[in-house]
Design an enzyme around this catalytic site. Structure first.
Site, short mmCIF file in Angstrom:
data_model
loop_
_atom_site.label_atom_id
_atom_site.label_comp_id
_atom_site.label_asym_id
_atom_site.label_seq_id
_atom_site.Cartn_x
_atom_site.Cartn_y
_atom_site.Cartn_z
N VAL A 306 -53.04 -21.03 -4.53
CA VAL A 306 -52.36 -19.77 -4.15
C VAL A 306 -52.85 -19.34 -2.76
O VAL A 306 -52.09 -18.87 -1.93
CB VAL A 306 -52.65 -18.67 -5.19
CG1 VAL A 306 -52.00 -17.37 -4.76
CG2 VAL A 306 -52.13 -19.09 -6.54
N GLU A 311 -47.96 -16.57 2.05
CA GLU A 311 -46.74 -16.02 1.42
C GLU A 311 -45.97 -15.10 2.35
O GLU A 311 -44.76 -15.02 2.29
CB GLU A 311 -47.10 -15.27 0.13
CG GLU A 311 -47.43 -16.15 -1.06
CD GLU A 311 -48.88 -16.59 -1.06
OE1 GLU A 311 -49.61 -16.24 -0.11
OE2 GLU A 311 -49.29 -17.31 -1.99
N ASP A 353 -25.10 -18.72 39.08
CA ASP A 353 -23.96 -18.54 39.98
C ASP A 353 -24.35 -17.47 40.99
O ASP A 353 -25.25 -16.67 40.74
CB ASP A 353 -22.76 -17.97 39.20
CG ASP A 353 -22.10 -19.02 38.35
OD1 ASP A 353 -22.31 -20.20 38.63
OD2 ASP A 353 -21.37 -18.63 37.42
N ASP A 682 -19.07 -18.88 34.07
CA ASP A 682 -18.06 -17.92 33.64
C ASP A 682 -16.69 -18.54 33.40
O ASP A 682 -15.91 -18.05 32.62
CB ASP A 682 -17.96 -16.75 34.64
CG ASP A 682 -17.83 -17.23 36.08
OD1 ASP A 682 -17.61 -18.44 36.28
OD2 ASP A 682 -17.96 -16.40 36.99
N ASP A 686 -16.70 -24.34 32.93
CA ASP A 686 -18.17 -24.30 32.90
C ASP A 686 -18.71 -24.63 31.51
O ASP A 686 -19.90 -24.89 31.34
CB ASP A 686 -18.69 -22.90 33.29
CG ASP A 686 -18.53 -22.63 34.78
OD1 ASP A 686 -18.44 -23.62 35.53
OD2 ASP A 686 -18.49 -21.46 35.18
N ASN A 748 -56.21 -17.74 5.73
CA ASN A 748 -56.02 -18.60 4.55
C ASN A 748 -57.09 -19.69 4.48
O ASN A 748 -57.61 -19.98 3.41
CB ASN A 748 -54.64 -19.27 4.61
CG ASN A 748 -53.55 -18.29 4.26
OD1 ASN A 748 -53.76 -17.07 4.32
ND2 ASN A 748 -52.40 -18.79 3.88
N ASN A 777 -52.69 -12.04 0.62
CA ASN A 777 -51.79 -12.74 1.54
C ASN A 777 -50.54 -11.94 1.85
O ASN A 777 -50.00 -12.00 2.95
CB ASN A 777 -51.39 -14.10 0.97
CG ASN A 777 -52.55 -15.08 1.04
OD1 ASN A 777 -53.60 -14.75 1.57
ND2 ASN A 777 -52.36 -16.26 0.50
N THR A 780 -52.54 -7.40 2.62
CA THR A 780 -53.57 -7.19 3.66
C THR A 780 -53.34 -8.10 4.86
O THR A 780 -53.72 -7.76 5.97
CB THR A 780 -54.99 -7.40 3.10
OG1 THR A 780 -55.00 -8.59 2.36
CG2 THR A 780 -55.42 -6.25 2.24
P1 ATP Z 1 -19.91 -18.57 42.21
O1 ATP Z 1 -19.76 -19.97 41.74
O2 ATP Z 1 -21.26 -18.26 42.67
O3 ATP Z 1 -19.37 -17.55 41.28
P2 ATP Z 1 -17.61 -18.42 43.85
O4 ATP Z 1 -16.99 -17.19 43.30
O5 ATP Z 1 -17.50 -18.62 45.32
O6 ATP Z 1 -19.12 -18.52 43.56
P3 ATP Z 1 -15.52 -19.89 42.67
O7 ATP Z 1 -14.97 -18.72 41.97
O8 ATP Z 1 -15.53 -21.21 42.02
O9 ATP Z 1 -17.00 -19.66 43.10
O10 ATP Z 1 -14.72 -19.99 44.03
C1 ATP Z 1 -14.88 -21.09 44.89
C2 ATP Z 1 -14.21 -20.80 46.20
O11 ATP Z 1 -12.81 -20.66 46.01
C3 ATP Z 1 -14.65 -19.51 46.86
O12 ATP Z 1 -15.79 -19.68 47.64
C4 ATP Z 1 -13.46 -19.17 47.71
O13 ATP Z 1 -13.48 -19.88 48.93
C5 ATP Z 1 -12.31 -19.67 46.88
N1 ATP Z 1 -11.73 -18.59 46.07
C6 ATP Z 1 -12.37 -17.77 45.23
N2 ATP Z 1 -11.51 -16.91 44.65
C7 ATP Z 1 -10.31 -17.20 45.12
C8 ATP Z 1 -9.01 -16.70 44.89
N3 ATP Z 1 -8.78 -15.71 44.04
N4 ATP Z 1 -7.99 -17.25 45.56
C9 ATP Z 1 -8.19 -18.27 46.40
N5 ATP Z 1 -9.39 -18.79 46.66
C10 ATP Z 1 -10.44 -18.28 46.05
#
Ligand code: ATP
Length: 952
Positions: A306, A311, A353, A682, A686, A748, A777, A780
């Site tokens: 035990v 425990e 990013d 994001d 990714d 223990n 156990n 305490t």
């Molecule tokens: P991170 O990866 O750090 O978020 P980021 O926003 O630059 O950086 P992405 O969103 O992949 O990365 O964008 C890559 C590139 O594409 C940008 O650097 C920009 O030149 C171009 N870009 C971003 N947004 C737009 C958009 N709405 N329309 C056209 N080109 C864009």
């Protein structure tokens, strides 16, 4: 599934025209539903939720508690102890006043109690996780009452008009109203990994199979690319996913590495104790030269079995992890997978990013470059008020048609909405695009107005791989050929020529410029010379090296709408319009967080899609780029094979212009070098990198549903500093877990050795009954251990390197400490035991001769209290610490000591627990011996300090 197998009465939406479907659901594609309609439908159809399934039932959780080998051993002890009592009872050898089966009942009660405790903790943890999941449940963009709104997925009703974009996990089943390049991955439903191209305009035969219904979308599937507008047809359990009743977001309750290690530990302890029992029994038999003391040896064995089982430990661990999760969510780090809580502390590299995580993601355009001139733009935030200046002088934009043209491109090639919310200008959509909308607004160019002149007819959407997007618009005035054709807005008059369609393209400047063959000069386009090209690139570098995010713009006339999917060929031979540079200021708190990372031996790495100079400027500002840090671009990375990347990966602090697939390679290369990697993401693409990373981190605000699904943790505020706080919390959790494991197991070991010593040094009887050991156990040890679980961080928690997540629980001296402390503990209590035995067996002793056992029991308990106080810090002496910084330990020590004394001095408790009265002097001597434990641990700290070593 064929249409025939659909439940009766279900409408076969894919076989209907869009208008018919809208009619049937009494909805409108442009206006959506009214709030009243939504309310009524919510009443009628219920919330858009799947019923929870797939988790363990309450009974299963309860039964699982008893699968633990240590509890099984206790059950065995209860049965054997019951057997012994039965023999004594029938043989009439029970001691006077002794209740038979007391130990058995007590052990079983405590086994059951422990099971229930474990059950409560586990189901609480599951509920807490489920609640956390709800917090991260996605928002859905809908049109209601003519407005764009983001609403919770569960509030979606049939008839709602829902908007889709890349990365969205679709919240309900629906009929497509319109779409643009829409691709949906339906593997959740059909098992088919390949994304499906969707088409709104089609009308399909009723018996089309599920996977081929390309004019409808299903709940739980993921938008890989493009955009769409959907009429919601079914929600909740009525959706296809609901029908097959799989729960996508089922609560994950996988055992954490620690729980797995604990199972192993249980096995080691149980087999170790069995070996010890064998040694004691054989030793005892040899010593007595026969089986005369078999009964006593059996009792000793049962007590040892035990004593060895911790425990209280499983419950303490569960509580610690749950508390850790709660503390993290308070700091905006939402844990999606429980193991992350304890492994976060081991992170050695954080790949982050740039946009939004290291920076604020509040973009403001500062510079515009067209036709050889750089214009400064004033104004703050998203309010469309500010000036355009050339050489510090305000200019009238109308006088510069090349700027007007660029601004039209900004407004038209744009998916965001700029609107006033509660008196403040705000954007719905991507902040990069919002800043462009604001920029155009500063010159009076508004999207609404231009949408009627240049209505969008097609597009090539943005993706992180393409780093650009194009919108194709019909030129209304020219197309109708009416008189206003000559009266066309001067902003675009210069490049209209006679074509009916215009494509506007924006994106990464180098990329767009490489696709341009002409340059727009304000009234007409001219061939782009090499010198001009170099000039533009130099200006781009100039803006980027100031940390500006730069976008390039171009246009191209068409006589016909370019077909879908022809982006590679259509986005060629463009006419260059200009550059726009926007400031995205670093988050102020990140600089300190980066510094903290460095001190904690964690390397921050920036991975961005942006230009290398922009990346470098921001990284230097934040302290991410150290002296001589290398910048690697996506192109360079592309040329490296995996081995070469592995050789370089430890030297690079900035990756620029990378695509999501590069992220996956970077994680793998870092892992190949033994790094423990946290990676943010994001976008929809990714997800593989997030899954591969040791800790995948998604963005709570800007992250797509798909990235959240793939992550271990979600940052509710998208902030890099939150990752660092969560890492710190992870270290605190892990340190505290190690602390109470040391505490509990050290105790223990001490108990087992003390019990084993009694017969071997020739004392008659067992010092502690199984019941007393269980008490010790569970109560305490248990209460102070729980209190140690909330010990605040030690000052150096972020000033030391991370520990390997693969290290054994006994690593870094923990095993040695446990054995050492166990032995010291045993020596103290054996010394006390020897004294107490002699004391109670001296002729003329007034008290109960068995009270030596209670003295041992009391000393073991109180010595543990001293241990609990001293073990709060590994390195700081107790007098150096604030005694109130963990009030729980003080509270636990006081409560436990009182409870222990009650066991000795409250007669009914004394009778139940089989203790004996001890007088004041005896108690004082017990306390004196107990204090030695505290003194020993403090002396150890001084010893380590003098030796210049850090204890663990
Ligand atoms: P991170 O990866 O750090 O978020 P980021 O926003 O630059 O950086 P992405 O969103 O992949 O990365 O964008 C890559 C590139 O594409 C940008 O650097 C920009 O030149 C171009 N870009 C971003 N947004 C737009 C958009 N709405 N329309 C056209 N080109 C864009």
């Amino acid at each position: 599934m064929s249409a025939n197998s659909l439940p009766e009465g279900a409408t076969v939406w894919h076989s209907l025209e869009v208008d018919k479907a809208l009619d049937l659901l009494d909805s409108n594609a442009d206006n959506g539903l009214t709030p009243q309609e939504v309310e009524q439908r919510l009443q009628k159809y219920g919330p858009n939720e799947l019923e929870e399934q797939g988790g363990r039932s309450a009974w299963e959780i309860l039964l699982d508690q008893f699968k633990n080998i240590m509890l099984l051993m206790l059950i065995a002890v209860a049965i054997i102890s019951g057997g012994l009592d039965l023999v004594a009872w029938q043989g009439g050898t029970l001691k006077p006043g002794e209740v038979p089966f007391k130990d058995t009942i007590a052990i079983m009660a405590i086994v059951i109690l422990n099971g229930i405790l474990g059950y409560v903790q586990e189901s609480r943890a599951e509920q807490a996780l489920a609640a956390l999941k709800k917090l991260s449940s996605p928002l859905v963009r809908v049109i209601r009452d003519r407005k764009l709104l983001d609403v919770a997925a569960k509030e979606i009703v049939p008839g709602d008009v829902m908007l889709l974009e890349a990365g969205v996990q679709i919240a309900a089943d629906g009929r497509l109203i319109e779409q643009s390049n829409l691709q949906v991955r339906e593997s959740a439903l059909t098992g088919e990994a390949e994304a499906v191209n969707k088409q709104a305009t089609l009308q399909l035969p009723e018996d089309t199979s599920l996977g081929d219904r390309i004019n409808v979308v299903y709940q739980g599937t993921e938008v890989v690319q493009g955009r769409g507008k959907v009429l919601v047809t079914n929600t909740g359990m009525k959706t296809e996913l609901g029908k097959i009743a799989t729960l996508l977001q089922s609560v994950e309750s996988e055992p954490t590495p620690l729980q797995q290690r604990m199972t192993q530990l249980g096995n080691v302890l149980v087999s170790g104790s069995l070996i010890l029992v064998a040694i004691v029994v054989i030793g005892g038999v040899i010593q007595a030269r026969g089986f005369s003391n078999l009964q006593e040896l059996l009792e000793v064995s049962l007590s040892m079995a035990v004593a060895v089982v911790p425990e209280g430990l499983p419950a303490v661990i569960t509580v610690t992890l749950a508390l850790g999760t709660q503390r993290m969510v308070k700091q905006n780090a939402l844990i999606r997978k429980l193991p992350a809580v304890e492994t976060l502390g081991s992170v050695t590299t954080i790949c982050s990013d740039k946009t939004g995580t290291l920076t604020q993601n509040k973009m403001v355009v500062q510079s515009v470059y067209t036709n050889n001139s750089t214009f400064r733009v004033t104004g703050q935030g998203y309010a469309p008020t500010g000036d355009f200046q050339l050489n510090e002088q305000k200019i009238a934009v109308e006088e510069y048609p090349e700027i007007s043209a660029l601004l039209v491109a900004c407004a038209v090639c744009n998916d965001s909405v700029l609107q006033k919310e509660a008196g403040e200008w705000a954007i719905l959509g991507d902040p990069t695009e919002g800043a462009l909308m604001t920029l155009a607004g500063k010159a009076g160019i508004e999207k609404d107005q231009w949408e009627s002149k240049l209505p969008r007819v097609s597009e090539f959407p943005f993706s992180s791989e393409r780093k650009r997007m194009s919108v194709i618009s019909q030129v209304k005035a020219v197309a109708t050929g009416d008189a206003s054709g000559t009266d066309i807005d001067p902003a675009i008059a210069g490049f209209l020529q006679s074509e009916q369609y215009l494509m506007f393209t924006k994106g990464s400047p180098e990329l767009i410029l490489a696709r341009c063959s002409q340059l727009y000069l304000g009234r007409h386009a001219a061939p782009l010379t090499e010198a001009q090209r170099q000039q533009i690139l130099a200006e781009n570098d100039q803006m980027a090296s100031k940390g500006l995010r730069v976008l390039g713009f171009a246009y191209k006339p068409f006589s016909e709408i370019p077909p879908e999917g022809s982006d590679e060929t259509s986005e060629q031979e463009l006419v260059w319009l200009g550059l726009v540079g926007m400031l995205d200021a670093p988050r102020p708190e990140v600089r300190a967080a980066v510094q903290e990372c460095r001190e904690a031996g964690i390397r921050p790495v920036m991975i961005t899609g942006d230009h290398q100079l922009t990346a470098k400027a921001i990284a230097s500002d934040l302290g991410i780029a150290e002296e001589g840090a290398r910048v690697l671009t996506g192109q360079e990375l592309q040329r490296m094979d995996d081995e070469e990347l592995k050789q370089n990966v430890d030297l690079v602090s900035i990756y620029a212009r990378v695509s999501p697939e590069h992220k996956l390679r970077i994680v793998k290369a870092l892992q190949a070098r033994g790094r423990f990697v946290a990676m943010t993401g994001d976008g929809v693409n990714d997800a593989p990198a997030l899954k591969q990373a040791d800790i995948g981190i998604a963005m709570g605000i800007t992250g797509t549903d798909v990235s959240k699904e793939a992550s271990d943790m979600v940052l509710l505020d998208d902030n890099f500093a939150t990752i660092v706080s969560a890492t710190k919390e992870g270290r605190v959790v892990y340190t505290n877990i190690r602390r109470f494991i040391k505490y509990i197991l050290g105790s223990n070991i001490g108990e087992v050795l003390t019990i084993a010593a009694a017969p071997l040094i020739g004392l008659g009887g067992v010092p502690l009954t199984p019941l007393q050991i269980l008490w010790m156990n569970l109560v305490t040890d248990g209460l102070p251990a729980l209190a140690l679980a909330v010990e605040p961080p030690e000052p150096d928690v972020m000033k030391r390197p991370p520990f390997s997540p693969r290290e054994s629980i006994f690593a870094r001296g923990l095993g040695a400490y446990m054995v050492r402390i166990g032995i010291v503990f045993a020596i103290i209590s054996i010394a006390l035991m020897a004294w107490a035995y002699n004391h109670t067996h001296t002729p003329g002793y007034q008290g109960d001769p068995d009270s030596w056992k209670t003295m041992v029991f009391t000393t073991l308990c109180i010595a543990q209290m001293g241990h609990a106080i001293a073990i709060r810090s590994n390195n700081q002496l107790t007098i150096e610490m604030n005694p109130l910084s963990n009030k729980f330990v003080l509270g636990a020590v006081v409560v436990t000591t009182i409870l222990q004394l009650m066991l000795v001095y409250v007669p009914p408790l004394r009778a139940f627990f089989g203790t004996h009265f001890i007088n004041g002097t005896e108690l004082a001597i017990c306390i004196g011996f107990s204090a030695l434990m505290f003194v020993w641990v403090e002396l150890e700290k001084i010893f380590f300090r003098v030796m210049g070593k850090k204890a663990v």
